[in-house]
Enzyme design. Structure first.
Site: not given
Ligand code: SAH
Length: 452
Positions: A283, A312, A333, A381, A408
């Protein structure tokens, strides 16, 4: 093609609205003109830059009246920050309003309320990461930015929203690079060496990483340059060459070469330590991330006995922040390197009640469901595109008491809320926007849903 306005035409208009991207909207009959930097209520003279069938882009030339919400600081008008010209209190309202308007369109505004946006006390210089293009101007390498929708490069020293130490590190790195006769990348010809500089800095640790993105592997004097960077700036703990020789606007290539120091830096978030590599998703606003996570954890209402899924999960920042408040946490993830980081971060913090899996959140949701895992809370997320129907279906099939949705993108949030409603969930508390990206148009928020 006949359009209501034509290119280079000058018009006097009154701005009526702001788009979700923060552009002013004025209308010629019903035909919208999008004008960067113009605010609702302002009367301006604008020149048409591009006219399309259903809309046009125009540039403001002259103001006949100005909005009381305008920041009277010319440094904010040059476009590096899309909302920098709007007073911060109005930015926070704008973000709350974005969600309210989308709910209204979906006829949900009576039922679902939106709280005031939680903002920052000092909403500038917050970014812990800079990724900036490098170009040669009058024989000197410079960093800067491209004006929105243009190939016009503007050199820049103070990027307004980046950690000020990062701005200093960028300038000092340029001084060192400029001692050698290095070329800058040219998008047109795809020649030239230095493409971008990326700097990350730990908000609490003060450790910095410099990444020099090069077009090709050969980097004359690379080792010497890296050593000079580390020697002249003791807070820089890592200098990395990233090789990107593709013709793309993706900033980082796949290959990292450690030129000096370590391959990672660390920072803390909510008192937990995290290792951050050049490629890690981390972040960018550490202060507000703590606010966001703590709010999400609070809204999840955990007592220490719950099973929680964090879909995620990235490098595990939410999962690990949750861990002490839950019995068991499952994180998923899609990026394998992020899960490797997440597992390492769990060890680093001696946390052993979290399982991390690599894969698609949809597939893992279905798998956990078939394994009979009964989460009390599911936290999602997702990226801007939001959730899929299949994920929402699997999540609802596990019958969690609560779903906490960190979003977001309010457009996909409102779409997904409706899908959850079809699955028997409803929004049980007002939506809480949290300003993760002051001076920009991005809207982050937390929504809690429970079974109807
Ligand atoms: N919760 C974390 C990341 C949020 S960003 C934080 O706050 O830092 C969203 C994340 O979802 C990214 O890391 C991206 O790689 C992942 N992502 C995207 N598509 C996805 C999917 N289909 N399944 C699992 N993860 C996914």
């Amino acid at each position: 093609m006949k359009t209501p306005v034509s290119k280079n035409e000058k018009l006097t208009v009154t701005v009526e609205d702001l788009t979700y991207e923060g552009m002013g909207v004025a209308k010629v009959d019903d035909y919208p003109l999008f004008i960067a930097g113009a605010l609702p209520g302002e009367e301006i003279e604008a020149i048409v830059v591009k006219a399309r069938k259903n809309f046009a882009f125009a540039r403001a030339l002259k103001w006949f009246s100005k909005s009381p919400d305008r920041v009277e600081d010319d440094a904010q008008q040059d476009g590096v920050t899309p909302l920098g010209h709007l007073k911060y209190a109005a930015q926070l309202k704008f973000k709350q309003n974005q969600i309210q308007q989308l709910l209204k369109k979906a006829h949900l505004d009576e039922q679902i309320k939106v709280l005031s946006t939680l903002g920052m006390k000092n909403p500038i210089h917050y970014r812990n990461k800079a990724q900036v293009p490098v170009r040669k101007i009058n024989g000197q390498l410079e960093v800067g930015f491209y004006r929105k929708g243009s190939h016009h490069f503007v050199p820049m020293k103070d990027f307004t929203i980046q950690d000020q130490r990062i701005d200093e590190i960028l300038q000092s790195t340029l001084v060192i690079l400029n001692k050698y006769d290095l070329s800058a990348y040219d998008e047109q010809t795809q020649r030239g060496l230095i493409r971008h500089l990326m700097v990350r800095r730990g908000y609490y640790s003060h450790e910095a990483m410099v990444v020099i993105v090069t077009n090709g592997k050969s980097f004359p004097h690379g080792d010497k340059i890296a050593n000079e960077i580390i020697e002249s700036m003791p807070d820089v703990k890592s200098v990395i060459q990233n090789v990107n020789n593709r013709n793309t606007n993706v900033i980082l290539g796949n290959q990292d070469i450690v030129l000096a120091g370590a391959s990672t830096i660390t920072d803390t978030l909510n008192g937990l330590r995290f290792k951050i590599s050049a490629h890690s998703f981390y972040q960018v606003n550490p202060q507000q991330t703590e606010v966001l996570y703590n709010e999400a954890i609070k809204q999840a209402g955990l007592t220490g006995n719950e099973t929680v899924i964090d879909a995620y999960c990235g490098i595990g920042t939410i999962s690990l922040s949750l861990a002490e408040h839950a019995r068991k946490v499952y994180g998923v993830e899609i990026v394998p390197e992020a899960i490797a980081d997440a597992k390492e971060n769990a060890q680093l913090n001696h946390i052993d009640n979290v399982d991390f899996e690599v894969g698609n959140a949809e597939e893992w949701m279905a798998k956990w469901e078939s394994q009979g895992i009964n989460p009390d809370v599911i936290m999602v997320d997702p990226p801007r595109k939001g959730l899929t129907n299949s994920l929402i279906h699997s999540a609802a099939a596990m019958n969690p008491k609560k779903i906490v949705y960190v979003s977001c993108n309010p457009a996909t949030l409102v779409r997904d809320i409706q899908q959850f409603m079809d699955e028997g969930y409803h929004v049980s508390q007002p939506i809480q926007p949290v300003d993760q990206f002051p001076m920009t148009q991005h809207v982050e928020s937390i929504t809690v849903m429970t079974r109807s």
